[in-house]
Design a protein around this motif. Sequence first.
Motif, PDB file in Angstrom:
ATOM      1  N   ASP A 196       0.791  -1.225   0.000  1.00  0.00           N
ATOM      2  CA  ASP A 196       0.000   0.000   0.000  1.00  0.00           C
ATOM      3  C   ASP A 196       0.827   1.281   0.000  1.00  0.00           C
ATOM      4  O   ASP A 196       0.383   2.308  -0.501  1.00  0.00           O
ATOM      5  N   VAL A 197       2.028   1.245   0.577  1.00  0.00           N
ATOM      6  CA  VAL A 197       2.784   2.474   0.830  1.00  0.00           C
ATOM      7  C   VAL A 197       3.237   3.121  -0.477  1.00  0.00           C
ATOM      8  O   VAL A 197       3.658   2.446  -1.413  1.00  0.00           O
ATOM      9  N   THR A 198       3.119   4.445  -0.524  1.00  0.00           N
ATOM     10  CA  THR A 198       3.640   5.220  -1.650  1.00  0.00           C
ATOM     11  C   THR A 198       4.610   6.270  -1.124  1.00  0.00           C
ATOM     12  O   THR A 198       4.405   6.840  -0.048  1.00  0.00           O
ATOM     13  N   LEU A 199       5.663   6.519  -1.886  1.00  0.00           N
ATOM     14  CA  LEU A 199       6.662   7.536  -1.542  1.00  0.00           C
ATOM     15  C   LEU A 199       6.590   8.663  -2.555  1.00  0.00           C
ATOM     16  O   LEU A 199       6.448   8.420  -3.754  1.00  0.00           O
ATOM     17  N   CYS A 240      -2.669  -4.894  -5.153  1.00  0.00           N
ATOM     18  CA  CYS A 240      -2.250  -6.237  -4.723  1.00  0.00           C
ATOM     19  C   CYS A 240      -0.766  -6.337  -4.432  1.00  0.00           C
ATOM     20  O   CYS A 240      -0.348  -7.140  -3.586  1.00  0.00           O
ATOM     21  N   THR A 241       0.050  -5.559  -5.127  1.00  0.00           N
ATOM     22  CA  THR A 241       1.505  -5.619  -4.951  1.00  0.00           C
ATOM     23  C   THR A 241       2.078  -4.212  -5.114  1.00  0.00           C
ATOM     24  O   THR A 241       1.396  -3.309  -5.616  1.00  0.00           O
ATOM     25  N   PRO A 242       3.350  -4.017  -4.750  1.00  0.00           N
ATOM     26  CA  PRO A 242       3.984  -2.713  -5.002  1.00  0.00           C
ATOM     27  C   PRO A 242       4.131  -2.375  -6.481  1.00  0.00           C
ATOM     28  O   PRO A 242       4.570  -1.269  -6.810  1.00  0.00           O
ATOM     29  N   ALA A 243       3.773  -3.280  -7.382  1.00  0.00           N
ATOM     30  CA  ALA A 243       3.870  -2.997  -8.816  1.00  0.00           C
ATOM     31  C   ALA A 243       2.932  -1.877  -9.237  1.00  0.00           C
ATOM     32  O   ALA A 243       3.128  -1.274 -10.306  1.00  0.00           O
ATOM     33  N   GLY A 244       1.927  -1.574  -8.419  1.00  0.00           N
ATOM     34  CA  GLY A 244       1.069  -0.431  -8.728  1.00  0.00           C
ATOM     35  C   GLY A 244       1.868   0.851  -8.828  1.00  0.00           C
ATOM     36  O   GLY A 244       1.504   1.774  -9.575  1.00  0.00           O
ATOM     37  N   GLY A 245       2.979   0.921  -8.095  1.00  0.00           N
ATOM     38  CA  GLY A 245       3.827   2.102  -8.165  1.00  0.00           C
ATOM     39  C   GLY A 245       4.458   2.299  -9.530  1.00  0.00           C
ATOM     40  O   GLY A 245       4.741   3.440  -9.931  1.00  0.00           O
ATOM     41  N   LEU A 246       4.704   1.200 -10.260  1.00  0.00           N
ATOM     42  CA  LEU A 246       5.260   1.316 -11.607  1.00  0.00           C
ATOM     43  C   LEU A 246       4.307   2.081 -12.512  1.00  0.00           C
ATOM     44  O   LEU A 246       4.728   2.904 -13.329  1.00  0.00           O
ATOM     45  N   GLY A 304      -2.009  10.162   2.673  1.00  0.00           N
ATOM     46  CA  GLY A 304      -3.198  10.245   1.829  1.00  0.00           C
ATOM     47  C   GLY A 304      -3.148   9.298   0.651  1.00  0.00           C
ATOM     48  O   GLY A 304      -4.101   8.554   0.384  1.00  0.00           O
ATOM     49  N   ARG A 305      -2.034   9.303  -0.071  1.00  0.00           N
ATOM     50  CA  ARG A 305      -1.942   8.446  -1.256  1.00  0.00           C
ATOM     51  C   ARG A 305      -1.809   6.980  -0.870  1.00  0.00           C
ATOM     52  O   ARG A 305      -2.236   6.091  -1.620  1.00  0.00           O
ATOM     53  N   THR A 306      -1.227   6.689   0.288  1.00  0.00           N
ATOM     54  CA  THR A 306      -1.204   5.307   0.778  1.00  0.00           C
ATOM     55  C   THR A 306      -2.613   4.810   1.034  1.00  0.00           C
ATOM     56  O   THR A 306      -2.955   3.661   0.711  1.00  0.00           O
ATOM     57  N   ALA A 307      -3.463   5.682   1.610  1.00  0.00           N
ATOM     58  CA  ALA A 307      -4.857   5.303   1.850  1.00  0.00           C
ATOM     59  C   ALA A 307      -5.593   5.067   0.535  1.00  0.00           C
ATOM     60  O   ALA A 307      -6.370   4.106   0.406  1.00  0.00           O
ATOM     61  N   VAL A 308      -5.370   5.930  -0.451  1.00  0.00           N
ATOM     62  CA  VAL A 308      -5.992   5.743  -1.767  1.00  0.00           C
ATOM     63  C   VAL A 308      -5.549   4.423  -2.389  1.00  0.00           C
ATOM     64  O   VAL A 308      -6.354   3.667  -2.945  1.00  0.00           O
TER      65      VAL A 308
END
Length: 538
Positions: free
Chosen positions: A85-88, A351-357, A340-344
């Motif tokens: 879930d985490v975004t940087l 499902c995976t950190p691949a959403g960050g890509l 905020g963006r982690t909550a979104v």
Amino acid sequence: GSEGRSLGRCCSYPTVQRKLPVLRWLPRYSLQWLQFDLIAGVTVGLTVLPQALAYAEVAGLPVQYGLYSSFMGCFVYCLLGTSKDVTLGPTAIMSLLVSSYVFHDPTYAVLLAFLSGCIQLAMGLLQLGFLLDFISCPVIKGFTSAASVTIGFNQVKNILGLRNIPRQFFLQVYYTFQKIRETRVGDAVLGLVCLAALMGLQEMKRHIPKSHRAEPMFVRTSRFIVWAAATARNALVVLFASLVAYSFQLTGSQPFILTGMTPRGLPPFQPPPFSLVTTNRTVTFGEMVQVGKGLGEGLWGEGGGVSSAPTPCAKSFSVPGLTNLLGSFVSSFPVTGSFGRTAVNAQTGVCTPAGGLVTGALVLLSLAYLTSLFFYIPKAALAAVIICAVAPMFDAKIFRTLWQVKRLDLVPLCVTFLLCFWEVQYGILAGMLISGVLLLYSIARPQIQRDVLLIQPASGLHFPATEFLREVVYKQALAVSPPRCVILDCTHVSNIDYTVVTGLAELLQEFWRMGVSLAFCGLQVVWEWRRGALDSGW
């Protein structure tokens, strides 16, 4: 030998998995995961684009630097992140901290990203995450609440269309009210409309009921459309405001202050600047660093990342550290974990950190092809995005909570809150200092209860002894001045009847009225079924 076995353990697949978390989920990746990651990545991307532009304004930098800071964290966390879930990326608080150091010069911001990354990586390698445990919650709450007020009021000038307002908070308040008559009607109307739209969409999202498979497809589709619009509200509001501004541009009049020209293209990959050449002289590395402030930004930025990411402290330090270090090579200012963006990300079912890509790719595409459209974004719309983003950070309930729980904690809270309006670093350091003094004082001077009466019945307690026990306790504890606390040691009490339970309950109430304590210790298992009778007076 032993060296070979040690080398084998270090190079084993489980060890490599721990060091490179992407290997834990990548072999099991599926098309179903890809579908959810795509949706989450696009949704977060639509959130990060307007926020990146807005947070660059908070940092006092050109808007493109917000985008430069928004993609490196996506790629690094995909490889090294342990939470899906985490975004940087850029955040409001980090942008505020950066603004006190960069002096409107991107060169300082890029160097600060490099220094913050080095500090965070060193703390991760040295396992220094425990240091954050010494930052108390009142200090954090005081800092974040003051930051929300500072950032929010900083955007009032853009909502009203005022110019030449200083960035220092107290001067900002003074000149904002002094120039209130210079308010531009177009900016004020558009800013207030954007604020109302953002708050309405946010409230709408909170009241969307959950969908059920038994409901008709039309109902579920309608709810999804409303949810998607509310989730991507920042992008929709900024797009709406830009279309309005573009419409006015076509008519030959422009009632809004616009973002203006944004350079097109990706940032060059180059080392961060270690000196700055001006028209008069060359600013050396030592002059640029200003160690005290640079160190403060690095530590506090990491505090936000640790709070956001449910990972071990060492890994939480290392990932943002590497992000900032590599980000400084693409002109990024310091970033950290975004609540905020982690909550979104979590709400969209990533499902995976691949959403960050996907998010990172969306940012790069916007830099490559969409920067010409940013010209028409009104600053009032970006100001509305910032205000709505920082408003939840102000926790008004914390003051009442601490008053009820521990009033002494209000001291570091209020000191941090007030001093942060003057200088953020001073507020944080003062709050930490006061919290440390209070902690050390309680350790050095523990409260000792001197006037305590210990009563230890030698056998069971039965109804004939009830009155005698009450008289002894009353004479030796409640009839004296000042009243004394009593500890009833029931180590040798293996039997008790209802009359004694009732008498003890009444005695407890008498102690409460006198403001002293009656404590029980050494209770046996035989008491368990009778404790309900004491609940009314416990």
